[in-house]
Design a protein around this motif. Structure first.
Motif, PDB file in Angstrom:
ATOM      1  N   LEU A 298      -6.448  -3.087  -8.433  1.00  0.00           N
ATOM      2  CA  LEU A 298      -5.960  -2.046  -7.524  1.00  0.00           C
ATOM      3  C   LEU A 298      -5.211  -0.978  -8.309  1.00  0.00           C
ATOM      4  N   LEU A 299      -5.536   0.292  -8.052  1.00  0.00           N
ATOM      5  CA  LEU A 299      -4.783   1.411  -8.620  1.00  0.00           C
ATOM      6  C   LEU A 299      -3.757   1.840  -7.590  1.00  0.00           C
ATOM      7  N   CYS A 300      -2.495   1.807  -7.974  1.00  0.00           N
ATOM      8  CA  CYS A 300      -1.398   2.039  -7.028  1.00  0.00           C
ATOM      9  C   CYS A 300      -0.529   3.188  -7.555  1.00  0.00           C
ATOM     10  N   ILE A 301      -0.925   4.429  -7.226  1.00  0.00           N
ATOM     11  CA  ILE A 301      -0.197   5.607  -7.702  1.00  0.00           C
ATOM     12  C   ILE A 301      -0.011   6.588  -6.554  1.00  0.00           C
ATOM     13  N   GLY A 302       0.936   7.488  -6.692  1.00  0.00           N
ATOM     14  CA  GLY A 302       1.151   8.521  -5.693  1.00  0.00           C
ATOM     15  C   GLY A 302       0.055   9.565  -5.736  1.00  0.00           C
ATOM     16  N   GLY A 303      -0.128  10.263  -4.610  1.00  0.00           N
ATOM     17  CA  GLY A 303      -1.093  11.353  -4.574  1.00  0.00           C
ATOM     18  C   GLY A 303      -2.500  10.944  -4.197  1.00  0.00           C
ATOM     19  N   ILE A 304      -2.754   9.635  -4.021  1.00  0.00           N
ATOM     20  CA  ILE A 304      -4.083   9.186  -3.592  1.00  0.00           C
ATOM     21  C   ILE A 304      -3.920   8.351  -2.327  1.00  0.00           C
ATOM     22  N   SER A 305      -4.986   8.285  -1.536  1.00  0.00           N
ATOM     23  CA  SER A 305      -4.962   7.504  -0.305  1.00  0.00           C
ATOM     24  C   SER A 305      -5.248   6.048  -0.615  1.00  0.00           C
ATOM     25  N   MET A 306      -4.342   5.167  -0.227  1.00  0.00           N
ATOM     26  CA  MET A 306      -4.562   3.743  -0.467  1.00  0.00           C
ATOM     27  C   MET A 306      -5.637   3.198   0.467  1.00  0.00           C
TER      28      MET A 306
END
Length: 620
Positions: A298-306
């Protein structure tokens, strides 16, 4: 039948104390005033019959009286002096004594004392641990146990053989029971699918940080890994995580709601995205022929929709690659938990556990419910951060390839004096030195946009990236630059930490950063994976002298050419024997703690955050 009442027993008391009210002690002499004593002596004198005896006694009496008067006068004088003396006078005397002592000290000794006081003030930081562990006083004395062990012929080697191998690759280690270095990936017991994939990417033999770091991580040991930029640190910490996760999945497959086994923390979205893509490629290579199961990342960063990654969250989760802010948000919302997480790696760790990010890291630590293996990696990790990290880890192993904060020796560093108004014109000349792709760095966001606009007007295909751009703009810029659609990337410091671009031959630093750590990271975008590159840096009278001094020592250490205008800058800290020590806070060689730009920046951020809280800011 009535019973007789019990008889009372007489209690024998101890005799009462007797107090002596009358003065019956013959040795006690009551106080007699001075006047009465003198009158008694005169009466005794008058009672003498002999004139000679009276005369002699009179002289003795006069001498005695004069002595008593002198003693009484001296006592009165001292009492008056005590009353007239003030705290201010005492403070002035102490200050004058201290000034006299300081006058005997050299300037270097004074600077060292100031540095020691500052270091003592910032040394009282709690170790990195979860709130539960700190509250209950939980500490671990043994590292995590793993099923991995080196091949027998490597285990049978002597410690002297291990030492010679480390010396061959310039590896410095520190710690207890250090695992042996291994020169070949095959001897690390890595699956054949992974070996084939690495060979396809022309990764044949491990780099020095991988040679010692991967066996250390496979052994379950906590680790601090320090190596210059482009030396393969990402593989050194991702491969152990993938192997640990694969073992867990094979033993008992994960279902929805379970996991992750490990998390990789990165300071920027771009670095997290790059690490995530690497992990995806490596896990896909393992599961390609169906022999091993597919691992979910899982990529968990700000600015993208989870929501776009809901398919990952709906299955068992194995690995999370994240930035601190979004990770905390997901943990607080209970989208996943760290109940069974036992691996934590912090890339660019000195930034992650720096004073500005320490609270976020502690917050993340509080979600762990069990002992974990902790790995810290960076190209720049000053001694102060190393000491702090070692207090927070369990029997850590320090693996250092070269001095922490030293520049990559594969980069040719060119420093040029360019007036501020001539930078743009000279920039076009510098672009002619090598073929694209080229990265241009500036710490000023507005300057980044100005440079891109100027290059576009001159017909240069350029993209720009900085913190104020949207995530879509940042992703487009990196994708276009990596694919070769754009020749030049103009970037702020956000692109300098850990990002790996293919075949960058030239890096231009348009404005020299104040912190020498940032310079090391920026020039490290070229000269990666054993290739060579050029870094051109513009400096002028606007560049602080202390930064120039840091740069001068870095060039000397790397054996680079030092331009004449840098050679003329003298270091006031150098003693007669020519020795000097670097800053333990940021690793710069040209200054001490008292004038460290990194420490000043941290203090400025702390004051700004305190003002925001005081003024009611910091809301959503």
């Amino acid at each position: 039948m009535e019973t007789d009442p019990p008889k009372r027993r007489r209690i024998q008391r101890s005799p009462s104390p007797t107090y002596k009210l009358d003065d019956e002690d013959d040795s006690y002499e009551p106080y007699v005033p001075v006047a009465q004593r003198r009158a008694a002596k005169l009466a005794k004198l008058s009672s003498l019959t002999s004139s000679s005896a009276r005369e002699k006694a009179k002289r003795q009496l006069e001498e005695l009286l004069a002595k008593e008067d002198a003693e009484q006068e001296e006592e009165s004088r001292r009492e008056r002096a005590r009353k007239e003396r003030t705290l201010l006078l005492e403070a002035q005397e102490v200050h004058s004594r201290k000034a006299a002592e300081d006058a005997k000290k050299t300037e270097i000794e004074k600077a060292e004392e100031v540095d020691a006081e500052i270091l003592a003030a910032i040394a009282s930081r709690r170790k990195l641990a979860s709130d539960l562990e700190l509250a209950k006083g939980i500490s671990y004395s043994e590292s995590l146990k793993t099923s991995w062990q080196p091949p027998k012929y490597i285990r049978d080697r002597t410690e002297e053989q291990h030492r010679r191998l480390r010396e061959k690759y310039h590896i410095i280690v520190d710690g207890e029971d250090i695992p042996p270095p291994i020169e070949h990936f095959e001897d690390m017991k890595i699956p054949q699918q992974m070996l084939h994939f690495l060979r396809s990417k022309k990764i044949i033999t491990p780099t020095p940080i991988q040679l010692q770091g991967i066996p250390t991580a496979f052994s379950g040991r906590d680790m601090i890994g320090i190596a210059f930029t482009g030396s393969g640190k990402t593989l050194a910490f991702c491969l152990p995580l993938i192997m640990m996760t694969l073992e867990e999945e094979v033993r008992l497959p994960f279902i929805r709601g379970e996991g992750p086994v490990g998390v990789v923390l990165c300071p920027s979205r771009e670095l997290a995205t790059q690490t995530y893509e690497n992990v995806l490629a490596w896990t896909a290579a393992l599961s390609k022929d169906g022999k091993y199961p597919r691992l979910n990342t899982l990529l968990c960063i700000g600015g993208i929709s989870m929501g776009d990654q809901s398919h990952v969250l709906n299955k068992g989760l194995h690995i999370v690659v994240a930035t601190p802010g979004r990770l905390i948000d997901m943990l607080e919302k209970k989208r996943f938990t760290f109940n069974n997480c036992k691996f934590l790696c912090m890339d660019e760790a000195d930034r992650m556990i720096d004073l500005g990010f320490e609270d976020d890291v502690r917050n993340i630590m509080s979600f762990f419910k069990r002992q974990r293996q902790t790995l810290l990696f960076s190209a720049t990790m000053p001694r102060k951060i190393q000491d702090f990290a070692q207090q927070s880890l369990v029997r850590p192993v320090l693996v250092n390839v070269g001095r922490a904060g030293a520049a990559n020796l594969d980069v040719l560093q060119v420093v040029e004096y360019v007036k501020q108004e001539a930078k743009m014109v000279y920039l076009l000349e510098c672009l002619q030195k090598t073929a694209p792709p080229v990265i241009i760095f500036s710490d000023n966001k507005n300057e980044v946009d100005d440079i891109q606009e100027y290059l576009l007007l001159k017909g240069v295909e350029a993209v720009a990236i900085h913190g104020s751009k949207t995530q879509e703009e940042r992703q487009y810029a990196i994708k276009a630059f990596k694919s070769g659609a754009k020749d030049v990337m103009v970037a702020s410091g956000v692109a300098s930490k850990g990002l790996d671009f293919n075949d960058i031959q030239h890096v231009i630093i348009f404005s020299m950063p104040k912190e020498i750590e940032d310079y090391v990271h920026q020039i490290g975008r070229t000269g990666r994976s054993g290739k060579t590159g050029i870094a051109t840096t513009f400096v002028n009278m606007n560049t602080p002298e202390q930064t120039l001094l840091d740069l001068k020592y870095l060039l000397i250490e790397a054996g680079q050419k030092v331009p004449p205008f840098l050679q003329t800058i003298e270091d006031p800290r150098i003693s007669q024997n020519g020795s000097f020590r670097g800053c333990p806070v940021c690793g710069g060689l040209g200054h001490g703690v008292s004038n460290c730009p990194k420490l000043e920046d941290v203090q400025r951020r702390q004051m700004a955050s305190q003002r925001a809280v005081h003024d009611g800011g910091g809301g959503y």
